[in-house]
Write a protein that holds these residues in place. Structure first.
Motif, PDB file in Angstrom:
ATOM      1  N   ALA A 157       0.824  -1.208   0.000  1.00 19.61           N
ATOM      2  CA  ALA A 157       0.000   0.000   0.000  1.00 19.61           C
ATOM      3  C   ALA A 157       0.855   1.253   0.000  1.00 19.61           C
ATOM      4  CB  ALA A 157      -0.933  -0.011   1.207  1.00 19.61           C
ATOM      5  N   LEU A 158       1.994   1.218   0.696  1.00 22.87           N
ATOM      6  CA  LEU A 158       2.867   2.387   0.745  1.00 22.87           C
ATOM      7  C   LEU A 158       3.440   2.710  -0.621  1.00 22.87           C
ATOM      8  CD1 LEU A 158       4.247   4.563   2.451  1.00 22.87           C
ATOM      9  CD2 LEU A 158       6.093   2.922   2.911  1.00 22.87           C
ATOM     10  N   ASN A 159       3.816   1.684  -1.375  1.00 31.82           N
ATOM     11  CA  ASN A 159       4.335   1.917  -2.720  1.00 31.82           C
ATOM     12  C   ASN A 159       3.306   2.633  -3.589  1.00 31.82           C
ATOM     13  OD1 ASN A 159       6.792   0.692  -2.186  1.00 31.82           O
ATOM     14  ND2 ASN A 159       6.096  -1.332  -2.830  1.00 31.82           N
ATOM     15  N   ASP A 160       2.056   2.224  -3.486  1.00 32.92           N
ATOM     16  CA  ASP A 160       1.026   2.843  -4.310  1.00 32.92           C
ATOM     17  C   ASP A 160       0.559   4.170  -3.742  1.00 32.92           C
ATOM     18  OD1 ASP A 160       0.798   1.028  -6.473  1.00 32.92           O
ATOM     19  OD2 ASP A 160      -0.191  -0.391  -5.159  1.00 32.92           O
ATOM     20  N   LEU A 161       0.733   4.388  -2.441  1.00 35.33           N
ATOM     21  CA  LEU A 161       0.454   5.715  -1.889  1.00 35.33           C
ATOM     22  C   LEU A 161       1.408   6.743  -2.492  1.00 35.33           C
ATOM     23  CD1 LEU A 161      -1.061   7.532   0.135  1.00 35.33           C
ATOM     24  CD2 LEU A 161       0.735   6.971   1.798  1.00 35.33           C
ATOM     25  N   VAL A 162       2.655   6.340  -2.712  1.00 30.56           N
ATOM     26  CA  VAL A 162       3.618   7.229  -3.366  1.00 30.56           C
ATOM     27  C   VAL A 162       3.143   7.575  -4.774  1.00 30.56           C
ATOM     28  CG1 VAL A 162       5.982   7.412  -4.238  1.00 30.56           C
ATOM     29  CG2 VAL A 162       5.558   6.409  -1.987  1.00 30.56           C
ATOM     30  N   THR A 163       2.660   6.561  -5.512  1.00 29.19           N
ATOM     31  CA  THR A 163       2.147   6.800  -6.861  1.00 29.19           C
ATOM     32  C   THR A 163       0.954   7.747  -6.830  1.00 29.19           C
ATOM     33  OG1 THR A 163       2.876   4.600  -7.548  1.00 29.19           O
ATOM     34  CG2 THR A 163       1.247   5.700  -8.938  1.00 29.19           C
ATOM     35  N   LEU A 164       0.011   7.503  -5.907  1.00 31.59           N
ATOM     36  CA  LEU A 164      -1.155   8.383  -5.779  1.00 31.59           C
ATOM     37  C   LEU A 164      -0.717   9.809  -5.463  1.00 31.59           C
ATOM     38  CD1 LEU A 164      -4.214   8.901  -5.481  1.00 31.59           C
ATOM     39  CD2 LEU A 164      -3.988   8.195  -3.078  1.00 31.59           C
ATOM     40  N   THR A 165       0.273   9.947  -4.605  1.00 25.78           N
ATOM     41  CA  THR A 165       0.772  11.278  -4.242  1.00 25.78           C
ATOM     42  C   THR A 165       1.312  12.012  -5.464  1.00 25.78           C
ATOM     43  OG1 THR A 165       1.353  10.461  -2.035  1.00 25.78           O
ATOM     44  CG2 THR A 165       2.355  12.527  -2.731  1.00 25.78           C
ATOM     45  N   LEU A 166       2.027  11.305  -6.315  1.00 29.21           N
ATOM     46  CA  LEU A 166       2.575  11.935  -7.516  1.00 29.21           C
ATOM     47  C   LEU A 166       1.467  12.434  -8.437  1.00 29.21           C
ATOM     48  CD1 LEU A 166       5.556   9.539  -8.356  1.00 29.21           C
ATOM     49  CD2 LEU A 166       5.667  11.821  -7.357  1.00 29.21           C
ATOM     50  N   GLY A 192      -6.049  -0.358   1.765  1.00 32.36           N
ATOM     51  CA  GLY A 192      -4.927   0.485   1.381  1.00 32.36           C
ATOM     52  C   GLY A 192      -4.949   0.754  -0.114  1.00 32.36           C
ATOM     53  N   PRO A 193      -4.372   1.863  -0.541  1.00 32.36           N
ATOM     54  CA  PRO A 193      -4.473   2.270  -1.946  1.00 32.36           C
ATOM     55  C   PRO A 193      -3.599   1.440  -2.875  1.00 32.36           C
ATOM     56  CG  PRO A 193      -3.060   3.781  -0.745  1.00 32.36           C
ATOM     57  CD  PRO A 193      -3.633   2.836   0.276  1.00 32.36           C
ATOM     58  N   GLY A 194      -4.076   1.312  -4.135  1.00 35.11           N
ATOM     59  CA  GLY A 194      -3.222   0.778  -5.188  1.00 35.11           C
ATOM     60  C   GLY A 194      -3.476  -0.664  -5.566  1.00 35.11           C
ATOM     61  N   HIS A 195      -3.043  -1.008  -6.784  1.00 30.91           N
ATOM     62  CA  HIS A 195      -3.271  -2.361  -7.305  1.00 30.91           C
ATOM     63  C   HIS A 195      -2.376  -3.390  -6.629  1.00 30.91           C
ATOM     64  CE1 HIS A 195       0.202  -1.071  -9.714  1.00 30.91           C
ATOM     65  NE2 HIS A 195       0.471  -2.334  -9.868  1.00 30.91           N
ATOM     66  N   ASN A 196      -1.229  -2.961  -6.067  1.00 31.61           N
ATOM     67  CA  ASN A 196      -0.366  -3.922  -5.383  1.00 31.61           C
ATOM     68  C   ASN A 196      -1.053  -4.496  -4.151  1.00 31.61           C
ATOM     69  OD1 ASN A 196       1.930  -3.836  -7.094  1.00 31.61           O
ATOM     70  ND2 ASN A 196       2.538  -1.877  -6.209  1.00 31.61           N
ATOM     71  N   ALA A 197      -1.695  -3.624  -3.374  1.00 26.94           N
ATOM     72  CA  ALA A 197      -2.446  -4.104  -2.210  1.00 26.94           C
ATOM     73  C   ALA A 197      -3.611  -4.978  -2.666  1.00 26.94           C
ATOM     74  CB  ALA A 197      -2.949  -2.909  -1.389  1.00 26.94           C
ATOM     75  N   PHE A 198      -4.287  -4.564  -3.738  1.00 28.04           N
ATOM     76  CA  PHE A 198      -5.407  -5.348  -4.252  1.00 28.04           C
ATOM     77  C   PHE A 198      -4.947  -6.738  -4.672  1.00 28.04           C
ATOM     78  CE2 PHE A 198      -8.328  -6.842  -7.489  1.00 28.04           C
ATOM     79  CZ  PHE A 198      -9.573  -6.489  -7.001  1.00 28.04           C
ATOM     80  N   ASN A 199      -3.820  -6.818  -5.363  1.00 34.90           N
ATOM     81  CA  ASN A 199      -3.329  -8.106  -5.862  1.00 34.90           C
ATOM     82  C   ASN A 199      -2.927  -9.055  -4.739  1.00 34.90           C
ATOM     83  OD1 ASN A 199      -3.692  -7.262  -8.480  1.00 34.90           O
ATOM     84  ND2 ASN A 199      -1.563  -6.614  -8.773  1.00 34.90           N
ATOM     85  N   LYS A 200      -2.603  -8.518  -3.570  1.00 38.09           N
ATOM     86  CA  LYS A 200      -2.239  -9.383  -2.440  1.00 38.09           C
ATOM     87  C   LYS A 200      -3.463  -9.858  -1.660  1.00 38.09           C
ATOM     88  CE  LYS A 200       2.486  -7.764  -1.684  1.00 38.09           C
ATOM     89  NZ  LYS A 200       3.070  -9.100  -1.959  1.00 38.09           N
ATOM     90  N   ILE A 201      -4.516  -9.046  -1.641  1.00 34.24           N
ATOM     91  CA  ILE A 201      -5.691  -9.403  -0.851  1.00 34.24           C
ATOM     92  C   ILE A 201      -6.747 -10.121  -1.684  1.00 34.24           C
ATOM     93  CG2 ILE A 201      -7.551  -8.484   0.590  1.00 34.24           C
ATOM     94  CD1 ILE A 201      -4.804  -8.283   1.846  1.00 34.24           C
ATOM     95  N   TYR A 202      -6.918  -9.736  -2.938  1.00 36.47           N
ATOM     96  CA  TYR A 202      -7.985 -10.304  -3.765  1.00 36.47           C
ATOM     97  C   TYR A 202      -7.913 -11.826  -3.890  1.00 36.47           C
ATOM     98  CZ  TYR A 202     -10.776 -11.442  -7.878  1.00 36.47           C
ATOM     99  OH  TYR A 202     -11.673 -12.021  -8.735  1.00 36.47           O
ATOM    100  N   PRO A 203      -6.725 -12.449  -4.041  1.00 33.94           N
ATOM    101  CA  PRO A 203      -6.691 -13.917  -4.166  1.00 33.94           C
ATOM    102  C   PRO A 203      -7.337 -14.642  -2.989  1.00 33.94           C
ATOM    103  CG  PRO A 203      -4.600 -12.989  -4.860  1.00 33.94           C
ATOM    104  CD  PRO A 203      -5.384 -11.861  -4.267  1.00 33.94           C
TER     105      PRO A 203
END
Length: 475
Positions: free
Chosen positions: A123-132, A343-354
């Motif tokens: 989520a932190l990695n994608d929070l950085v992307t959202l911030t940008l 948490g924000p972003g597709h990385n968090a989604f890809n870890k929880i969705y499965p």
């Protein structure tokens, strides 16, 4: 009731009061102002910022997300430099708007969601992307206050979209290999070419072209020379044809909704000059004509008919069935974490969705931006995002009314931005290409265009007083 609405939409937002109580603003803004006064480079700060933004919108369809990420980082660095070197004692009150305040609130909720995420690192990695992306909005809103730079970026985007659409039409005439299973192999459309141009995905291409169609239509009206109007008409035909040939059902929905919106707003713009008959009946006539064209296309063009009917096929269509299964899993994800999400972003989604997915229905997103936001930041984040939309559209309407009263043709580009937002949201209800860099950067561009027109309340009050004069009433 009107007062409640005005407070809810921040219509009486006073930026001076916010800055007066903001410790961060007083501590940081103006920190480098003395250096800026002696810097030759920063005397051209907004022009340099426009050049950075131009690189993003020039290269977005053609380059990797890594390069776009580096350009976003450069935009962040330059925005920070400009902000720190501003004159903190005489801040331009129109540089911070109600839209900025809601964007900041949405970022804060995303940051809190990251802190409580079960997969904090992702989520932190994608929070950085959202911030940008949100800082891209901030830089765009600052630069686009200049009508000259605003027109430049819109024209640049239209020319780039023409290149993208021409290549897409070439794929239609000469064929193109499908890079993924976009069409059910058992469908009669399995052999139909779905163009994707340089973007590699027809749904993504449709999302990219929705604002291009809208701004092309507005350009025909806004540009005054016949040469420029011809260019706008060419862009409208080419971009519309390419969008239709993506055979993206979500893109078609966005196209129809955005065209209806832009026509309604143009009628509103011209309504003060219209005879009573056309003021009353122009919109129903246009709506009826558009519906007639759609009906004829469905009747006589088989690929269009099959694609439109598939929207109502429910689970009988493989794409519909896939989305329904993904949505069922997403509803369970929202049920388990309804407040702040995962948490924000597709990385968090890809870890929880499965953990929730149905067998054989893997997915990279929720296939709906509203569901995606609810999954990522919970109902709090979704509520803030909806509030942001309400404030943005209300700001756009207020400024459109002001510009119409002034007879300022810059209001036409504001119409394009509002209609583009509506079309992109309509597309986003059934897809999540909105989160891809090529489309997300355009989304924050059109939001920034609306924010760039905002004027403080005192100026609007002066306008209201002047409009109450006998001369204004006579007009």
């Amino acid at each position: 009731m009107n007062l409640v609405w005005q407070r809810f939409t921040l219509s009486y937002f006073r930026v001076q009061d916010y800055f007066a109580t903001s410790y961060i603003h007083r501590a940081l803004v103006g920190l480098l102002s003395s250096w800026r006064q002696s810097s030759i480079l920063l005397q051209w700060g907004d022009t340099i910022a426009a050049a950075l933004l131009s690189l993003i919108y020039l290269l977005a369809p053609f380059v990797s997300t890594t390069l776009l990420g580096l350009l976003l980082v450069a935009c962040f660095g330059f925005w920070l430099l400009l902000t720190l070197s501003d004159d903190g004692t005489s801040t331009n009150s129109s540089s911070f708007t109600p839209i900025h305040l809601l964007v900041l609130a949405y970022w804060a909720i995303a940051a809190i969601a990251t802190a409580f995420s079960p997969v904090k690192k992702a989520a932190l990695n994608d929070l950085v992307t959202l911030t940008l992306y949100l800082l891209l909005f901030a830089l765009c809103a600052r630069v686009l206050r200049s009508s000259r730079l605003r027109s430049w970026l819109i024209v640049l985007y239209l020319h780039v979209s023409l290149i993208v659409s021409v290549y897409g039409l070439r794929q239609w005439f000469f064929g193109a290999d499908a890079l993924a299973t976009w069409v059910d192999p058992t469908s009669p459309l399995s052999k139909t070419t779905r163009v994707y141009s340089y973007l590699g995905n027809p749904n993504l291409l449709a999302g990219y072209l929705i604002p291009a169609v809208v701004f092309s239509l507005v350009a025909i009206v806004a540009w005054q020379s016949w040469y420029k109007k011809a260019l706008g008409l060419t862009a409208l035909i080419v971009n519309s044809a390419c969008l239709v040939l993506t055979f993206s059902r979500g893109g078609w929905i966005g196209l129809v909704v955005s065209i209806l919106t832009v026509m309604a707003l143009l009628i509103y713009w011209w309504s003060v000059q219209m005879p009573p008959f056309w003021r009353t009946w122009s919109l129903p006539i246009i709506l009826g004509g558009l519906i007639g064209v759609l009906v004829l296309a469905v009747i006589f063009i088989e690929p269009v008919r099959l694609r439109v009917f598939s929207i109502f096929a429910d689970r009988q269509d493989s794409s519909n069935n896939f989305r329904r299964n993904v949505w069922d899993a997403v509803f369970e994800m929202i049920r388990d974490r309804p407040i702040l999400g995962i948490g924000p972003g597709h990385n968090a989604f890809n870890k929880i969705y499965p953990l929730y997915q149905r067998p054989r229905y893997s997915a990279l997103s929720a296939y709906s931006i509203l569901l995606e936001i609810a999954v990522e930041t919970g109902f709090i984040g979704l509520g803030c995002f909806l509030w942001l939309l309400v404030v943005t559209f209300n700001t756009g309407y207020m400024q459109l009314r002001r510009l119409r009263q002034l007879g300022n043709r810059e209001g036409l580009w504001l119409i394009g931005a509002i209609a583009s937002m509506v079309g992109m949201l309509a597309h986003g209800t059934v897809d999540t290409v909105w989160f891809r860099p090529e489309v997300n950067s355009l989304w924050w561009l059109v939001v920034a265009i609306i924010a760039s027109y905002w004027t403080p309340l005192s100026q609007n009050q002066s306008l209201d007083r002047s409009s109450a004069s006998p001369e204004a009433a006579a007009n």
